[in-house]
Design an enzyme around this catalytic site. Sequence first.
Site, PDB file in Angstrom:
ATOM      1  N   GLN A  24       8.446   4.052   4.077  1.00  9.81           N
ATOM      2  CA  GLN A  24       8.406   2.960   3.940  1.00  9.81           C
ATOM      3  C   GLN A  24       8.182   2.742   2.220  1.00  9.81           C
ATOM      4  O   GLN A  24       8.497   1.602   1.579  1.00  9.81           O
ATOM      5  CB  GLN A  24       7.294   2.149   4.556  1.00  9.81           C
ATOM      6  CG  GLN A  24       7.864   2.162   6.353  1.00  9.81           C
ATOM      7  CD  GLN A  24       6.615   2.361   7.002  1.00  9.81           C
ATOM      8  OE1 GLN A  24       5.546   2.761   6.505  1.00  9.81           O
ATOM      9  NE2 GLN A  24       6.772   2.228   8.192  1.00  9.81           N
ATOM     10  N   LYS A  77       0.998  -1.254   0.058  1.00  7.52           N
ATOM     11  CA  LYS A  77      -0.044  -0.151  -0.060  1.00  7.52           C
ATOM     12  C   LYS A  77       0.824   1.274   0.056  1.00  7.52           C
ATOM     13  O   LYS A  77       0.597   2.315  -0.709  1.00  7.52           O
ATOM     14  CB  LYS A  77      -0.770   0.073   0.984  1.00  7.52           C
ATOM     15  CG  LYS A  77      -0.135   0.186   2.556  1.00  7.52           C
ATOM     16  CD  LYS A  77      -1.068   0.727   3.677  1.00  7.52           C
ATOM     17  CE  LYS A  77      -0.480   1.071   5.020  1.00  7.52           C
ATOM     18  NZ  LYS A  77       0.481   0.356   5.682  1.00  7.52           N
ATOM     19  N   ARG A 116       2.183   9.322   5.114  1.00 10.58           N
ATOM     20  CA  ARG A 116       3.426  10.087   5.125  1.00 10.58           C
ATOM     21  C   ARG A 116       3.765   9.892   3.532  1.00 10.58           C
ATOM     22  O   ARG A 116       4.776  10.584   2.922  1.00 10.58           O
ATOM     23  CB  ARG A 116       4.287   9.568   6.255  1.00 10.58           C
ATOM     24  CG  ARG A 116       4.474   8.310   6.219  1.00 10.58           C
ATOM     25  CD  ARG A 116       5.703   7.995   7.478  1.00 10.58           C
ATOM     26  NE  ARG A 116       5.454   6.602   7.579  1.00 10.58           N
ATOM     27  CZ  ARG A 116       5.268   6.316   8.856  1.00 10.58           C
ATOM     28  NH1 ARG A 116       5.064   6.744  10.036  1.00 10.58           N
ATOM     29  NH2 ARG A 116       5.324   4.750   8.992  1.00 10.58           N
ATOM     30  N   ASN A 117       3.938   8.566   3.116  1.00 12.37           N
ATOM     31  CA  ASN A 117       4.255   8.240   1.752  1.00 12.37           C
ATOM     32  C   ASN A 117       3.601   9.376   0.824  1.00 12.37           C
ATOM     33  O   ASN A 117       4.188   9.565  -0.177  1.00 12.37           O
ATOM     34  CB  ASN A 117       4.187   6.656   1.506  1.00 12.37           C
ATOM     35  CG  ASN A 117       5.007   5.991   2.385  1.00 12.37           C
ATOM     36  OD1 ASN A 117       6.322   5.921   2.183  1.00 12.37           O
ATOM     37  ND2 ASN A 117       4.365   5.359   3.396  1.00 12.37           N
ATOM     38  N   LYS A 131       9.932   7.664   9.141  1.00 10.34           N
ATOM     39  CA  LYS A 131      10.774   7.211   7.929  1.00 10.34           C
ATOM     40  C   LYS A 131       9.811   6.693   6.851  1.00 10.34           C
ATOM     41  O   LYS A 131       8.618   6.284   7.196  1.00 10.34           O
ATOM     42  CB  LYS A 131      11.494   5.717   8.247  1.00 10.34           C
ATOM     43  CG  LYS A 131      12.659   6.109   9.077  1.00 10.34           C
ATOM     44  CD  LYS A 131      13.714   7.010   8.610  1.00 10.34           C
ATOM     45  CE  LYS A 131      15.086   7.344   9.280  1.00 10.34           C
ATOM     46  NZ  LYS A 131      15.617   8.347   8.559  1.00 10.34           N
TER      47      LYS A 131
END
Length: 184
Positions: free
Chosen positions: A111, A5, A69-70, A109
Site C-alpha cells: 500500500q 504510515k 509488509r511495506n 499487496k
Amino acid sequence: CGALKNVIALGAGFVDGLGLGGNTKAALLRVGLREMSTFCKMFFENVQDDTFTQSCCMADLITTCYGGRNRKCAEAFARESANISVVNAEKDSKERWERIEKDLLNGQKLQGTLTAQEVYALLEARNIRHVFPLMSKIYQIAFLGEPVESITEGIVVSEKNRSCGTAFVGSVQKSKLNINEYLQ
C-alpha cells in the site's frame, strides 16, 4: 494516519536495508509522524493533536515500521539497489516493486508505494514538496531512481525545515479555505 504510515514504513525499510541502525530509524519515525500530522492538518478539517499519540496513529506507525509488509519490501528494494549500477527510474522501479511484492508477500499487496505516488502527485500539484521533505524523498527513492542512501537527507532536511509545515498549515487555517476548494 492509516495510509500515510505505509509511506513512512517504506522509509523505515530503506533504513533497515542500508543497516543504518535503530537511532536513524527512530529519527525517521519521529520526522515521519510530524509530517503525517502536518499533512492531515493541512488537508483535513478538525484534526486534533492528540489523534497522533493514539494507538490508531503512533502505535500503528511503530508496528508498521518495525514489522509490516511495506517495511519488509522496502528493505529488499534497498538491498537490491546496492547491486544495481543504473536505474531506469520509473520503469525499472515499478517492475522491481511488482516483483518484490510478488516474491515476498504471498498474494498480499503493498500500500505504501501507491500512497507515496498519490501523496507526491498532490504535493507537486500544490507546490509544497518542501514542506514534506521525508515523504518526498521516499517517493524519489522508490520511483525516480534517487540513491537509497539519500534517505537520510529527508530526515536531516526535515529537521532544518520543521517550522515550514506549521507556518503553512497555520496560513491555510487562518484563511478559512474550504479544504475541498484547496484540493481541486
